[in-house]
Design a protein around this motif. Structure first.
Motif, mmCIF file in Angstrom:
data_model
loop_
_atom_site.group_PDB
_atom_site.id
_atom_site.type_symbol
_atom_site.label_atom_id
_atom_site.label_comp_id
_atom_site.label_asym_id
_atom_site.label_seq_id
_atom_site.Cartn_x
_atom_site.Cartn_y
_atom_site.Cartn_z
ATOM 1 N N PRO A 112 0.397 -1.650 -0.099
ATOM 2 C CA PRO A 112 0.025 -0.216 0.061
ATOM 3 C C PRO A 112 0.633 1.415 0.113
ATOM 4 O O PRO A 112 1.923 1.444 0.303
ATOM 5 N N PRO A 113 0.073 2.195 -0.719
ATOM 6 C CA PRO A 113 0.935 3.592 -0.183
ATOM 7 C C PRO A 113 1.406 4.131 0.681
ATOM 8 O O PRO A 113 1.070 2.995 1.821
ATOM 9 N N PRO A 114 2.615 4.717 1.420
ATOM 10 C CA PRO A 114 2.790 5.031 2.820
ATOM 11 C C PRO A 114 1.716 5.920 3.445
ATOM 12 O O PRO A 114 0.869 6.848 2.233
ATOM 13 N N PRO A 115 1.319 5.573 4.654
ATOM 14 C CA PRO A 115 0.117 6.083 4.804
ATOM 15 C C PRO A 115 0.632 7.855 4.448
ATOM 16 O O PRO A 115 1.631 8.148 4.845
ATOM 17 N N VAL A 116 -0.687 8.277 5.317
ATOM 18 C CA VAL A 116 -0.767 10.065 5.329
ATOM 19 C C VAL A 116 0.425 10.499 6.580
ATOM 20 O O VAL A 116 0.235 10.096 7.514
ATOM 21 N N MET A 117 1.109 11.659 6.543
ATOM 22 C CA MET A 117 2.067 12.579 7.249
ATOM 23 C C MET A 117 1.250 13.908 7.167
ATOM 24 O O MET A 117 0.759 14.521 5.984
ATOM 25 N N VAL A 118 0.766 14.396 8.809
ATOM 26 C CA VAL A 118 0.508 14.913 8.929
ATOM 27 C C VAL A 118 1.796 16.125 9.858
ATOM 28 O O VAL A 118 2.404 15.557 10.607
ATOM 29 N N ARG A 119 1.825 17.292 9.180
ATOM 30 C CA ARG A 119 2.482 18.455 10.093
ATOM 31 C C ARG A 119 1.599 19.270 10.819
ATOM 32 O O ARG A 119 1.353 20.311 10.601
ATOM 33 N N PRO A 120 0.849 18.785 12.454
ATOM 34 C CA PRO A 120 0.057 19.973 12.643
ATOM 35 C C PRO A 120 0.887 21.328 12.864
ATOM 36 O O PRO A 120 1.639 20.849 13.538
ATOM 37 N N PRO A 121 0.304 22.361 12.961
ATOM 38 C CA PRO A 121 1.280 23.732 12.911
ATOM 39 C C PRO A 121 1.833 23.633 14.631
ATOM 40 O O PRO A 121 0.470 23.459 15.178
ATOM 41 N N PRO A 122 2.097 24.518 14.898
ATOM 42 C CA PRO A 122 2.999 24.543 16.434
ATOM 43 C C PRO A 122 1.511 26.230 16.901
ATOM 44 O O PRO A 122 1.414 25.911 16.575
ATOM 45 N N ALA A 123 0.821 25.067 17.714
ATOM 46 C CA ALA A 123 0.222 26.207 18.201
ATOM 47 C C ALA A 123 0.846 27.053 19.671
ATOM 48 O O ALA A 123 0.970 26.351 20.601
ATOM 49 N N SER A 124 0.285 28.126 20.052
ATOM 50 C CA SER A 124 0.259 28.929 21.338
ATOM 51 C C SER A 124 -0.022 28.292 22.670
ATOM 52 O O SER A 124 -1.827 28.096 21.647
ATOM 53 N N ARG A 130 -6.489 2.923 10.647
ATOM 54 C CA ARG A 130 -5.187 2.362 9.730
ATOM 55 C C ARG A 130 -4.092 2.671 10.406
ATOM 56 O O ARG A 130 -4.140 3.013 11.094
ATOM 57 N N ARG A 133 4.541 -0.952 4.197
ATOM 58 C CA ARG A 133 4.734 0.275 3.909
ATOM 59 C C ARG A 133 5.114 1.089 5.340
ATOM 60 O O ARG A 133 5.368 2.170 4.502
ATOM 61 N N PHE A 143 0.161 28.420 14.210
ATOM 62 C CA PHE A 143 -0.994 29.585 15.015
ATOM 63 C C PHE A 143 -0.431 30.428 15.559
ATOM 64 O O PHE A 143 -0.072 29.886 17.324
ATOM 65 N N THR A 146 4.142 13.248 10.878
ATOM 66 C CA THR A 146 4.333 12.356 11.339
ATOM 67 C C THR A 146 3.439 11.346 10.871
ATOM 68 O O THR A 146 2.581 12.441 10.009
ATOM 69 N N SER A 149 3.013 19.916 17.582
ATOM 70 C CA SER A 149 3.695 19.688 16.641
ATOM 71 C C SER A 149 4.527 18.895 17.714
ATOM 72 O O SER A 149 5.557 19.584 18.361
ATOM 73 N N ARG A 202 -9.488 5.501 3.006
ATOM 74 C CA ARG A 202 -8.841 6.211 2.305
ATOM 75 C C ARG A 202 -8.712 5.892 0.315
ATOM 76 O O ARG A 202 -8.793 5.224 0.087
ATOM 77 N N TYR A 235 -6.600 22.129 10.288
ATOM 78 C CA TYR A 235 -6.270 23.277 10.087
ATOM 79 C C TYR A 235 -6.249 22.721 8.773
ATOM 80 O O TYR A 235 -6.207 21.953 8.345
ATOM 81 N N ARG A 268 -3.444 24.591 5.005
ATOM 82 C CA ARG A 268 -2.357 24.921 5.020
ATOM 83 C C ARG A 268 -1.940 24.838 4.021
ATOM 84 O O ARG A 268 -2.392 23.849 2.815
#
Lengths: 174, 415
Positions: free
Chosen positions: A159-171, B3, B14, B62, B145, B153, B326, B402, B404
């Protein structure tokens, strides 16, 4: 040796058989018709001889002894049968000229020889050599793969690689 | 259920590819043409490369007002790549550093500047023989990640090691492969600290975990490029702090067909069942599906579209296991010196324990231009969006909600 015996028995059957056994069945053909048909049979037998000779030549080119022996055996029998048919054809011509009843017997010999030659042709085609059975370290299996196939192995699918997320740092003050 | 960072070995390949993908993404959106490099032995070649990215991130962080703060970003990426294509052994090594520089005048954004990097090593022994050995290890340090449950983050330091032994009795039509996997993921706080009201807001390194997995796969290639596959896998996630993250074990069984349907069309159809096992805090099972259709004209077009239904374990407690659906697509189209690319996915996540749900969108169109065999320039744009429902009694979590926009140009030279 075995081949000579086989041919001898065959020839004996053809030469002695129809004469010694029962009276030959009449063909219902006239003398000239029998001559035409006998000529036609002999031409066909000569064509079969050519075909078997070609198979002998092929087997020799392949250096396949098993196949060569098999086809040679059929060749000897075809030659013997052709010789008998030609002798019978001569006898047929003489008998027709003499208006002798023996014409039917000679014509029958030609007909039987032609049937047996046809059988030899089939058997010669069925001769397979050692190469059909021998599988050793020299054996190579060639698989023809179309040239336009994609490279790589599509069966190694993942399968394709899992989704990568990068949540923005929050104050911390939110 | 969902998943994971854990379709263990079923997902093992994977996960291995995740690390490689992370490294690749950190480096460039494309594996580029190479120069001559250094000759190593009879079959080896060592290449050095350097890449500079420059672009804009519309949501670097943010601010305290809750507004997104954009920033210019540059990446400086030196690296090396080694390829050894021996008859008995083939080996690949790729390693790079990525210094990410935020150009914003906003101090908090500028402070996000950080050194990242990645490395991967793989070798394949006796790949044509009856018994082979495949080894791979990939490490990445990245702000990206695969953990969808972290509500802050982080810098994710991710290492995955795979070891596989394929057995090919009778010439290779049948392949039985046993494999094992070890994954270690550690986290560091990155940027301003998270909102204390958030469910997983604590020191990021409290979410570190190990994960072990094993898989047995049987593959029968009934045509040269088409096979029937049956596989079973198991994984065990062991968090460092079990009061903040549940240890989760799970199994998967999958079967189906994969490979070429025509000389250009490929398909994957797999179905199965997966379940959490031996995990007191979480119970659940789900059906599994992998469906993909591909179209390939060698060297010109590679297009795929697919759908996955699976489950995954993640960090935390209430967010520890989820199901997901997905849908994805991928296109590579070579037009002389140009390569047009499009990647996109839509993933709908549903957490088991608190019924929180939400989609994650990502789409990346890109174009490369090969100026010379060793020099590539390109540009890409990525739109990401995540929106998630709120669990009862919880406040909205910025990390789960969020969007982006990122647009970058890059130049890469390989020697």
């Amino acid at each position: 040796m075995n081949r000579s015996i086989a041919v001898g028995v065959l020839c004996g059957t053809l030469v002695a058989g129809p004469a010694a056994a029962q009276a030959p069945k009449t063909s219902g053909l006239t003398g000239p018709e029998m001559l035409d048909k006998a000529d036609k049979y002999i031409v066909e037998m000569k064509q079969v001889l050519k075909q078997v000779l070609q198979r002998v030549s092929d087997a020799r080119a392949e250096n396949d002894i098993v196949k060569l022996n098999c086809v040679n055996e059929k060749l000897v029998q075809v030659k013997g049968l052709l010789k008998i048919a030609e002798q019978a054809d001569i006898g047929l011509q003489e008998a027709v000229a003499r208006k002798d009843e023996g014409a039917e017997s000679d014509f029958a010999k030609v007909g039987i020889a032609r049937t047996k030659v046809d059988q030899m042709r089939v058997e010669a085609q069925e001769c397979v050599g050692q190469l059909a059975y021998v599988v050793d370290e020299k054996t190579q299996v060639e698989v023809e793969v179309p040239t336009d196939l994609p490279k790589g192995d599509p069966t190694d699918w993942s399968p394709p690689p899992p989704v990568m997320v990068r949540p923005p740092p929050a104050s911390p003050f939110q | 259920m969902g998943r994971s960072v854990t379709r263990t070995m079923a997902r093992g390949g994977r996960l291995g590819s995740v690390a490689i993908a992370v490294a690749t993404l950190a480096v460039a959106p494309r594996a580029l043409a190479d120069g001559d490099g250094f000759k190593i032995g009879e079959a080896g070649r060592l290449h050095l490369y350097g890449q500079i990215n420059a672009g804009y991130d519309s949501n670097a962080l943010f601010a305290s007002s809750g507004a997104a703060v954009g920033s210019g970003v540059m990446d400086f990426i030196p690296g090396l790549k080694l390829d050894v294509a021996g008859h008995m052994v083939s080996l690949t090594l790729d390693a790079n550093l990525d210094y990410k520089l935020y150009l914003s005048s906003e101090a908090q954004a500028y402070d996000l500047s950080h050194l990242f990097g990645g490395a991967s090593l793989g070798f394949d022994v006796n790949k044509e023989g009856t018994i082979g050995l495949q080894f791979s290890d990939a490490f990445t340090s990245s702000p990206n990640t695969t953990s969808l449950s972290l509500d802050q983050s982080t810098v994710s330091n991710y290492n995955v090691l795979n070891l596989a032994i394929p057995w090919r009795p009778g010439g290779g039509a049948l392949t039985i492969t046993g494999s094992g996997q070890w994954m270690l993921n550690t986290f560091e706080t990155y940027g301003p600290p998270c909102n204390p009201a958030a469910p997983n807001c604590t020191n990021a390194n409290e979410f570190n975990f190990n994960q072990y997995g094993a898989k047995l796969q049987g593959k029968w290639a009934f045509l040269p490029r088409t096979a029937a596959v049956l596989e079973g896998s198991w994984f065990d996630r062991v968090p460092t702090n079990t009061s903040l993250s549940y240890p989760v074990q799970g199994v998967r069984v999958l079967g189906g067909g994969v490979g070429l349907v025509t000389s250009r069309l490929s398909a994957t159809v797999e179905g199965g069942w997966g379940s959490v096992i031996d995990t007191p805090q979480v119970t659940g099972s789900t059906w599994l599906a992998n469906v993909e259709l591909g179209y390939t004209v060698e060297g010109i077009i590679d297009a795929r579209v697919g759908w996955i239904h699976d489950f995954a374990a993640d960090v935390g407690t209430a967010y520890s296991v989820y199901d997901y659906d997905r849908v994805y697509l991928s296109l590579r189209w070579v037009l002389n010196r140009f390569t047009v690319k499009l990647d996109g996915s839509w993933e709908y996540v549903k957490y088991i324990l608190n019924d929180v749900t939400g989609p994650i969108w990502q789409v990346t169109p890109a174009v490369d231009c090969e100026l010379a065999r060793w020099l590539i320039i390109g540009a890409y744009y990525t739109y990401s969006d995540r929106s998630t429902t709120t669990a009862p009694g919880q406040t909205t979590i910025p990390a789960f909600n969020y969007s982006r926009n990122q647009i970058f140009g890059y130049v890469r030279a390989t020697w």
